[in-house]
Write an enzyme that holds these catalytic residues in place. Sequence first.
Site, PDB file in Angstrom:
ATOM      1  N   LYS A   1     -45.049  18.611  25.060  1.00 25.91           N
ATOM      2  CA  LYS A   1     -44.943  18.495  26.511  1.00 25.91           C
ATOM      3  C   LYS A   1     -46.273  18.897  27.156  1.00 25.91           C
ATOM      4  O   LYS A   1     -47.287  18.289  26.871  1.00 25.91           O
ATOM      5  CB  LYS A   1     -43.760  19.334  27.001  1.00 25.91           C
ATOM      6  CG  LYS A   1     -42.474  19.156  26.169  1.00 25.91           C
ATOM      7  CD  LYS A   1     -41.831  17.802  26.304  1.00 25.91           C
ATOM      8  CE  LYS A   1     -40.805  17.503  25.209  1.00 25.91           C
ATOM      9  NZ  LYS A   1     -39.736  18.461  25.043  1.00 25.91           N
TER      10      LYS A   1
ATOM     11  N   TYR B   1     -32.089  22.739  25.977  1.00 23.16           N
ATOM     12  CA  TYR B   1     -32.504  21.372  25.644  1.00 23.16           C
ATOM     13  C   TYR B   1     -31.482  20.754  24.672  1.00 23.16           C
ATOM     14  O   TYR B   1     -30.988  21.443  23.763  1.00 23.16           O
ATOM     15  CB  TYR B   1     -33.892  21.465  24.997  1.00 23.16           C
ATOM     16  CG  TYR B   1     -34.368  20.197  24.357  1.00 23.16           C
ATOM     17  CD1 TYR B   1     -34.661  19.080  25.131  1.00 23.16           C
ATOM     18  CD2 TYR B   1     -34.535  20.104  22.978  1.00 23.16           C
ATOM     19  CE1 TYR B   1     -35.100  17.907  24.538  1.00 23.16           C
ATOM     20  CE2 TYR B   1     -34.978  18.947  22.387  1.00 23.16           C
ATOM     21  CZ  TYR B   1     -35.251  17.843  23.172  1.00 23.16           C
ATOM     22  OH  TYR B   1     -35.679  16.691  22.582  1.00 23.16           O
TER      23      TYR B   1
ATOM     24  N   ARG C   1     -51.562  22.633   3.588  1.00 19.79           N
ATOM     25  CA  ARG C   1     -50.231  23.095   4.046  1.00 19.79           C
ATOM     26  C   ARG C   1     -50.263  24.601   4.275  1.00 19.79           C
ATOM     27  O   ARG C   1     -49.726  25.111   5.254  1.00 19.79           O
ATOM     28  CB  ARG C   1     -49.137  22.733   3.024  1.00 19.79           C
ATOM     29  CG  ARG C   1     -47.812  23.407   3.350  1.00 19.79           C
ATOM     30  CD  ARG C   1     -46.580  22.848   2.653  1.00 19.79           C
ATOM     31  NE  ARG C   1     -46.778  22.469   1.279  1.00 19.79           N
ATOM     32  CZ  ARG C   1     -46.950  23.318   0.244  1.00 19.79           C
ATOM     33  NH1 ARG C   1     -46.944  24.621   0.442  1.00 19.79           N
ATOM     34  NH2 ARG C   1     -47.135  22.869  -0.967  1.00 19.79           N
TER      35      ARG C   1
HETATM   36  C1  LIG Z   1     -38.731  18.667  23.945  1.00 24.25           C
HETATM   37  C2  LIG Z   1     -38.198  20.036  23.863  1.00 24.25           C
HETATM   38  C3  LIG Z   1     -37.924  20.634  22.616  1.00 24.25           C
HETATM   39  C4  LIG Z   1     -38.075  19.886  21.305  1.00 24.25           C
HETATM   40  O1  LIG Z   1     -39.407  19.624  20.999  1.00 24.25           O
HETATM   41  P1  LIG Z   1     -39.899  18.360  20.125  1.00 24.25           P
HETATM   42  O2  LIG Z   1     -41.362  18.502  20.119  1.00 24.25           O
HETATM   43  O3  LIG Z   1     -39.395  17.129  20.824  1.00 24.25           O
HETATM   44  O4  LIG Z   1     -39.270  18.509  18.776  1.00 24.25           O
HETATM   45  C5  LIG Z   1     -37.490  21.945  22.615  1.00 24.25           C
HETATM   46  N1  LIG Z   1     -37.297  22.634  23.768  1.00 24.25           N
HETATM   47  C6  LIG Z   1     -37.531  22.094  24.971  1.00 24.25           C
HETATM   48  C7  LIG Z   1     -37.314  22.900  26.204  1.00 24.25           C
HETATM   49  C8  LIG Z   1     -37.973  20.778  25.060  1.00 24.25           C
HETATM   50  O5  LIG Z   1     -38.189  20.237  26.269  1.00 24.25           O
END
Ligand SMILES: *Cc1c(COP(=O)(O)O)cnc(C)c1O
Length: 379
Positions: free
Chosen positions: A195, A98, A46
């Site tokens: 992403k 988001y 951790r």
């Molecule tokens: C998906 C997303 C998040 C959140 O991320 P997670 O990995 O799903 O927790 C934050 N900001 C943007 C712009 C996103 O597209």
Amino acid sequence: MKPATRLVHFESCPNDRFRPVATPLYLTTTFEQQSAFEFGQYDYSRSGNPTRAVLERQLADLEGAAKAFCFSSGLAAITAVTRLLNPKGEILASAFLYGGTCRLFTKLSQYSGLAVRYVGSTDVNSFRREIGPATRLVYIETPTNPLLRVIDIAGVAKVAHESGALLCVDNTMMSPYLQNPLLHGADIVVHSATKSLAGHSDVTAGVVAVRDTAIGEEVYSIQNGEGAVLSPFDCYLLLRGMKTLGIRLDRQESNAQKILGFLTQQSAVRHVYYPGLNDDVTGELHGSQARGGGCVISFDTGSKEASQRFVEALELFAITVSFGSVASSVSMPAFMSHVSVPLSLRSQNGLLSDLVRLSIGIEDADDLIGDLSQALAKT
Ligand SMILES: *Cc1c(COP(=O)(O)O)cnc(C)c1O
């Protein structure tokens, strides 16, 4: 080194006597000590793990940051940034956010001493008008998700700094390959590495990257103290995925350009949204702070039902939340990723029910256009 080179040339395993070319996966929770009083470089995963250390160093280098920290999701990373404001203080956030970030900010303002106010416009003057003495953090995304509006990072950074606040930019939409907000004056960058950074729809991960070492120490104490760290296996997958970030995004963007050419000719499509499209001033601003438009295109049809028929008729584009993967996908953000954006904000940020968001993958562009074409014929 240019970004494309940096993505594959980094220290993959410092101090390993076997000199492996790929970073080994250290699936261990603890590290043996010489004695109860002598600590090695690592003691507990951790607090630190060699696989994660290589990933965090690489992300810091890609963003031009002093330090980067990996979390178990993008939202865990954003939560860590809000902890910097404890016990209280105000976040001045763009209304173009988001959905999950909006939901987090709403909860935080209900259950902690944090206050959150929104700026309903993307121009710098609106931030200047709204910022106040209690504002400790300004929080933006650019280009915004899902309408791809562009915000002037250097301009908002100046407004924040004149008021003694920090600027945090969610750089998920661009990834460090296309945009480096710290180089334009931001103090903190966050990513949903789920992403484009990971890129294969198989890792949920988040990143905080900071310009200042002292802020980095605070983020480290939050990462270690609260424990929402990225597991070694996910670090390994993310490191592997990031090596192809450049060629993936180059291909995704060239596909996106061809699809833009197609969509703007279609009578069933009303407005197409892409960074700088149809607006020279915004295009110039985006060009001054980013190296491309990315892989997300949104458009509207004028009718929620027509959009629904289109989305459901697609065959290659899977209906999924998320974006940035090698495989194309489609969503209706008002009902999916952004469902938790309150109605009061939707009137400011123009998130309408007929909006369709495409994430363009690495497939053959003609196949993608063929699919879009047959689905548009069914609207
Ligand atoms: C998906 C997303 C998040 C959140 O991320 P997670 O990995 O799903 O927790 C934050 N900001 C943007 C712009 C996103 O597209």
